[in-house]
Design an enzyme around this catalytic site. Structure first.
Site, PDB file in Angstrom:
ATOM      1  N   LYS A 188      -0.019  -0.136   2.593  1.00  0.00           N
ATOM      2  CA  LYS A 188      -0.440  -0.585   3.490  1.00  0.00           C
ATOM      3  C   LYS A 188      -1.596   0.404   3.712  1.00  0.00           C
ATOM      4  O   LYS A 188      -1.596   1.485   3.761  1.00  0.00           O
ATOM      5  CB  LYS A 188       0.051  -1.223   4.339  1.00  0.00           C
ATOM      6  CG  LYS A 188       1.401  -2.589   4.231  1.00  0.00           C
ATOM      7  CD  LYS A 188       0.814  -3.397   3.545  1.00  0.00           C
ATOM      8  CE  LYS A 188       1.847  -4.416   2.599  1.00  0.00           C
ATOM      9  NZ  LYS A 188       2.619  -5.085   3.134  1.00  0.00           N
TER      10      LYS A 188
HETATM   11  C1  PLP Z   1       3.998  -6.252   2.642  1.00  0.00           C
HETATM   12  C2  PLP Z   1       3.737  -7.141   2.809  1.00  0.00           C
HETATM   13  C3  PLP Z   1       5.072  -8.342   3.588  1.00  0.00           C
HETATM   14  C4  PLP Z   1       5.704  -7.146   3.901  1.00  0.00           C
HETATM   15  O1  PLP Z   1       6.632  -7.088   5.412  1.00  0.00           O
HETATM   16  P1  PLP Z   1       7.056  -5.773   4.454  1.00  0.00           P
HETATM   17  O2  PLP Z   1       6.836  -4.100   6.109  1.00  0.00           O
HETATM   18  O3  PLP Z   1       7.350  -4.329   3.851  1.00  0.00           O
HETATM   19  O4  PLP Z   1       8.697  -5.960   5.570  1.00  0.00           O
HETATM   20  C5  PLP Z   1       4.927  -9.222   4.068  1.00  0.00           C
HETATM   21  N1  PLP Z   1       3.746 -10.255   3.330  1.00  0.00           N
HETATM   22  C6  PLP Z   1       2.546  -9.682   3.318  1.00  0.00           C
HETATM   23  C7  PLP Z   1       1.332 -10.468   2.774  1.00  0.00           C
HETATM   24  C8  PLP Z   1       2.305  -7.998   3.074  1.00  0.00           C
HETATM   25  O5  PLP Z   1       1.825  -8.046   1.424  1.00  0.00           O
END
Ligand code: PLP
Length: 370
Positions: A188
């Protein structure tokens, strides 16, 4: 020349040394749960996002589950979910015991389709809805979606896992949300050295509830006011995020510059989805929609031949997943989420991509025009 779809190992000079020293110091002091790094991160998140409370947790999926539980969403409650999102959004609804109903999206921005949302609210009387801010911005209808939900008494949770650092009318996107979440998954925009996430709100009671639920429902060390679970944010993850925060502006600038080059230099047949008016994107990812399936296949083959990675975020709607079948109660709106999943292609975009890499991608895509 090869260009990866994503490379998150391009650390700034000095970054790894700061991290290694921090790990040494924290290990020496056995500082692993809670403590000053978590508190500092939460304060910085509040300041950056313009929210009253930030609560760190184990990952972005838990953040959604904590948010839903804090809103008292559980068995027997309907929750509206966009039909195009990462699976975690759908999963979180099922994991808190609620019933998911999917709502179609807009191909203009990837967000909820406002009229399908209105229809779903009128017919389903949901307890909550989740808006997911995909791709590095949010819906052009964000304010209307917030107003509609507030007027209809539907608690709106905003999944901001992809919009960290993006702004609307000069304000952070998540500012003003009833409750919102993010993920610090390494890929991210602000990534941890493993899993981490956070929940944001301006409401003190909701913030308390989230914090309690993510720490076994604790009201005292051995006193429990709720059944929660353990979703505490590791102190080492918080420390890594605190160091990363110092480089966030540079990373965002680099991502935005790549996004801008794509916007200016790609041919019109492969043009990036426009950023909705009023938003400054965070450069989380590139999104191109290509209607003609043969043309898309040609592009994918050309990228492969030239050693260029690409993505397909996301290749299937929520309603089409086999895992959704036992839980999905209904769907509202059309099949634009399916169209999106067939048409979408994502070119490489990450912080500190070199201009050689970007030029190679652009030149390769352009050969298709000849
Ligand atoms: C990455 C992501 C998540 C989940 O996050 P994690 O930390 O992997 O559990 C949820 N929603 C969206 C839109 C994402 O891109």
């Amino acid at each position: 020349m090869k260009v990866p779809f994503i490379d998150i190992s391009r650390w700034e000079p000095g970054f790894q040394q700061r991290w290694t020293e921090k790990v040494g110091a924290m290990s020496g002091a056995a500082q692993f749960i809670g403590g000053p790094e978590v508190a500092a991160l939460e304060a910085r998140l509040c300041e950056t996002l313009g929210v009253g409370y930030a609560i760190g947790c184990a990952n972005g999926t838990d953040a959604i589950q904590l948010g839903l539980r804090a809103l008292d969403v559980g068995a027997g409650d309907v929750v509206l979910v966009p039909n195009a999102t990462f699976w975690a959004t759908f999963e979180a609804v099922v994991n808190v015991g609620a019933t998911p109903v999917t709502v179609d999206i807009s191909l203009a921005d990837g967000g909820l389709d406002l009229s399908a949302l209105e229809q779903a609210i009128a017919r389903e009387r949901p307890k909550a809805a989740i808006a997911v801010h995909l791709y590095g911005w949010a819906s052009r209808d964000l304010k209307a979606i917030r107003q509609l939900c507030a007027r209809e008494g539907v608690a709106l949770l905003e999944d901001g896992a992809q919009c960290f650092g993006a702004s609307l009318d000069g304000e952070p996107v998540l500012k003003g949300a009833l409750i919102s979440t993010t993920s610090f998954y390494p890929a991210k925009v602000l990534g941890a050295a493993g899993d981490a996430g956070a929940v944001f709100t301006d409401d003190a009671a909701l913030a308390d509830k989230v914090r309690r639920l993510g720490n076994h429902g604790r009201t005292a060390h051995y006193g429990y006011g709720d059944v929660g679970w353990n979703s505490r944010l590791d102190a080492l993850q918080a420390a890594f995020l605190n160091i990363s925060f110092d480089f966030l502006d540079a990373r965002l600038a680099s991502r935005r510059a790549v996004a801008e080059t794509y916007r200016c230099a790609l041919p019109t047949s492969v043009s990036p989805m426009p950023v909705p008016a009023g938003y400054v994107e965070n450069g989380y990812c590139n999104v191109c929609l290509i209607e003609d399936a043969a043309q898309k296949a040609r592009l994918e083959a050309t990228l492969r031949e030239n050693g260029i990675g690409f993505g397909n975020i996301y290749p299937g709607s929520m309603a089409s997943q086999p895992g959704a079948k036992p839980y999905l109660k209904a769907h509202y709106g059309g099949d634009r989420a399916e169209l999106l999943s067939r048409q979408v292609i994502n070119l490489p975009l990450f912080a500190y991509m070199t201009s050689f890499e970007v030029d190679h991608v652009v030149a390769t895509v352009r050969t298709l025009e000849d």
